[in-house]
Scaffold this active site. Structure first.
Site, short mmCIF file in Angstrom:
data_model
loop_
_atom_site.label_atom_id
_atom_site.label_comp_id
_atom_site.label_asym_id
_atom_site.label_seq_id
_atom_site.Cartn_x
_atom_site.Cartn_y
_atom_site.Cartn_z
N HIS A 55 -15.04 0.70 -2.53
CA HIS A 55 -13.93 -0.14 -2.06
C HIS A 55 -12.99 0.59 -1.11
O HIS A 55 -11.89 0.11 -0.85
CB HIS A 55 -13.16 -0.70 -3.26
CG HIS A 55 -13.97 -1.68 -4.07
ND1 HIS A 55 -13.64 -2.08 -5.34
CD2 HIS A 55 -15.11 -2.36 -3.75
CE1 HIS A 55 -14.55 -2.95 -5.78
NE2 HIS A 55 -15.45 -3.12 -4.85
N TYR A 113 0.83 -1.21 0.00
CA TYR A 113 0.00 0.00 0.00
C TYR A 113 0.86 1.26 0.00
O TYR A 113 0.49 2.26 -0.63
CB TYR A 113 -1.01 -0.02 1.16
CG TYR A 113 -2.16 -0.94 0.82
CD1 TYR A 113 -3.13 -0.55 -0.10
CD2 TYR A 113 -2.22 -2.23 1.33
CE1 TYR A 113 -4.15 -1.41 -0.48
CE2 TYR A 113 -3.24 -3.10 0.96
CZ TYR A 113 -4.20 -2.68 0.06
OH TYR A 113 -5.20 -3.54 -0.33
N CYS A 169 -8.67 1.03 18.39
CA CYS A 169 -9.81 1.88 18.82
C CYS A 169 -10.86 2.05 17.72
O CYS A 169 -11.91 2.64 17.97
CB CYS A 169 -9.30 3.24 19.29
SG CYS A 169 -8.63 4.26 17.94
N ARG A 209 1.78 1.85 -3.53
CA ARG A 209 0.67 2.40 -4.31
C ARG A 209 0.40 3.85 -3.93
O ARG A 209 0.07 4.68 -4.78
CB ARG A 209 -0.58 1.53 -4.14
CG ARG A 209 -0.42 0.21 -4.90
CD ARG A 209 -1.59 -0.71 -4.70
NE ARG A 209 -2.83 -0.17 -5.20
CZ ARG A 209 -4.04 -0.60 -4.82
NH1 ARG A 209 -4.14 -1.59 -3.95
NH2 ARG A 209 -5.13 -0.08 -5.33
N GLN A 229 -15.18 2.31 -7.85
CA GLN A 229 -14.48 1.19 -7.21
C GLN A 229 -13.04 1.59 -6.91
O GLN A 229 -12.30 0.83 -6.31
CB GLN A 229 -14.48 -0.02 -8.16
CG GLN A 229 -15.87 -0.51 -8.48
CD GLN A 229 -15.86 -1.43 -9.70
OE1 GLN A 229 -15.60 -2.61 -9.59
NE2 GLN A 229 -16.15 -0.88 -10.86
N ASN A 230 -12.65 2.77 -7.36
CA ASN A 230 -11.26 3.18 -7.21
C ASN A 230 -10.99 3.72 -5.81
O ASN A 230 -11.86 4.31 -5.17
CB ASN A 230 -10.91 4.25 -8.25
CG ASN A 230 -11.05 3.71 -9.66
OD1 ASN A 230 -11.18 2.50 -9.84
ND2 ASN A 230 -11.05 4.58 -10.64
N GLY A 287 -14.48 2.33 -17.65
CA GLY A 287 -13.22 1.71 -17.25
C GLY A 287 -13.30 0.66 -16.16
O GLY A 287 -12.42 0.61 -15.30
N THR A 288 -14.34 -0.16 -16.19
CA THR A 288 -14.37 -1.29 -15.26
C THR A 288 -14.54 -2.59 -16.03
O THR A 288 -15.28 -2.64 -17.02
CB THR A 288 -15.47 -1.15 -14.18
OG1 THR A 288 -15.52 -2.37 -13.42
CG2 THR A 288 -16.84 -0.84 -14.75
N SER A 289 -13.87 -3.64 -15.55
CA SER A 289 -13.96 -4.94 -16.21
C SER A 289 -15.32 -5.58 -15.98
O SER A 289 -15.64 -6.60 -16.59
CB SER A 289 -12.85 -5.86 -15.72
OG SER A 289 -12.89 -5.97 -14.32
#
Ligand code: OAD
Length: 247
Positions: free
Chosen positions: A123, A71, A134, A74, A105-106, A191-193
């Site tokens: 997401h 992460y 906490c 990214r 979804q990005n 732009g989504t599969s």
């Protein structure tokens, strides 16, 4: 490039529609330099890495520093990226449509950076953390992070506020997205599969409820047979043309 006639027809529908939903996936950010997960190029993230090693709670429990290195990489990559003309056109669409919701979804935050305001992040977000101690959810834009894994002020371990494989999506966000899509006259899918559920079901159900679905993608997807119009091409070129914001 699509025929001018089809472009003009969809542009007119976009101008006339009162209730519009846009659903975006990794492809909308590809031209900003953010890698996609899948795609014809064979260079998608899930073609190079195994999701179960990096994007699952099991993986995090096994090795939080490894998951955080992925992460952190990214975050550093996305921090260098800026919105492209597709993000900008979608922000303009929100200003024009009486009722609008951007469902994405990005996790890269580029829609907000382009000026979109009503955003349903299905997401999660790369720029938020959640404390396993906490439970606090906080914005965190530090690049690089001072330590991996990062820790909360309470001493607890922080995780990215991202939906991992095997986890449920945030319920209120999901309900809001489905409700908006079911009420929409037009759903613009960019732009989504269309392979990952439940996100993929949003335009499918909207189409069955009578919405006109417009799809923009480099290649056909499982959604394409349900779409009223399909534009094969890069989002940063096609979406501004649909909105008349192309320079
Ligand atoms: P994918 O990586 O699965 O698909 C990207 C889609 O964008 C493909 O259909 C490409 O053909 C298309 N594409 C690539 N470049 C494009 C461009 N310049 N213009 C238009 N289309 C382009 O991305 P998603 O569908 O967003 O989940 O993936 C869904 C989820 O799978 C992600 O949110 C992620 C991943 O596992 C989580 O991290 C929870």
């Amino acid at each position: 490039m699509p025929s001018d006639e089809l472009l003009e027809d969809v542009a007119a529908r976009l101008r006339a529609a009162r209730r519009v939903v846009a659903l975006t996936g990794a492809g909308v950010s590809a031209e900003s330099g953010v890698p996609t997960f899948r795609g014809a190029s064979g260079e998608g993230l899930w073609e190079r890495f195994r999701p179960e090693d990096l994007a699952s709670f099991d993986a995090f429990e096994r090795d939080p520093a490894l998951v955080w290195r992925w992460y952190a990489w990214r975050r550093e990559l996305v921090a260098r990226c800026v919105p492209n003309p597709a993000h900008v056109a979608l922000a303009e669409l929100e200003r024009r449509a009486p009722e609008f919701l951007l469902v994405t979804q990005n996790v890269d935050g580029l829609h907000a950076a382009a000026g979109s305001r009503e955003i349903a992040e299905l997401h999660g977000c790369l720029w938020r953390t959640r404390c396993l101690g906490c439970g606090a959810v906080a914005e965190d834009r530090r690049v690089p992070l001072p330590e991996l894994p990062p820790r909360c002020g309470c001493g607890g371990l922080l995780r990215p506020d991202i939906v991992w494989f095997g986890e449920v999506l945030p319920e209120a966000t999901l309900l809001r997205s489905f409700a908006a899509a079911m009420a929409a006259e037009l759903v613009l899918v960019v732009g989504t599969s269309s392979l990952v559920y439940p996100a993929a079901a949003i335009p499918q159900q909207a189409a069955r409820a009578g919405a006109f679905v417009v799809e923009v993608n480099l290649e056909p997807t499982p959604l394409t047979p349900l779409a009223g119009a399909f534009f094969a091409g890069p989002a940063a070129a096609v979406v501004p043309r649909l909105l008349g914001t192309a320079s």
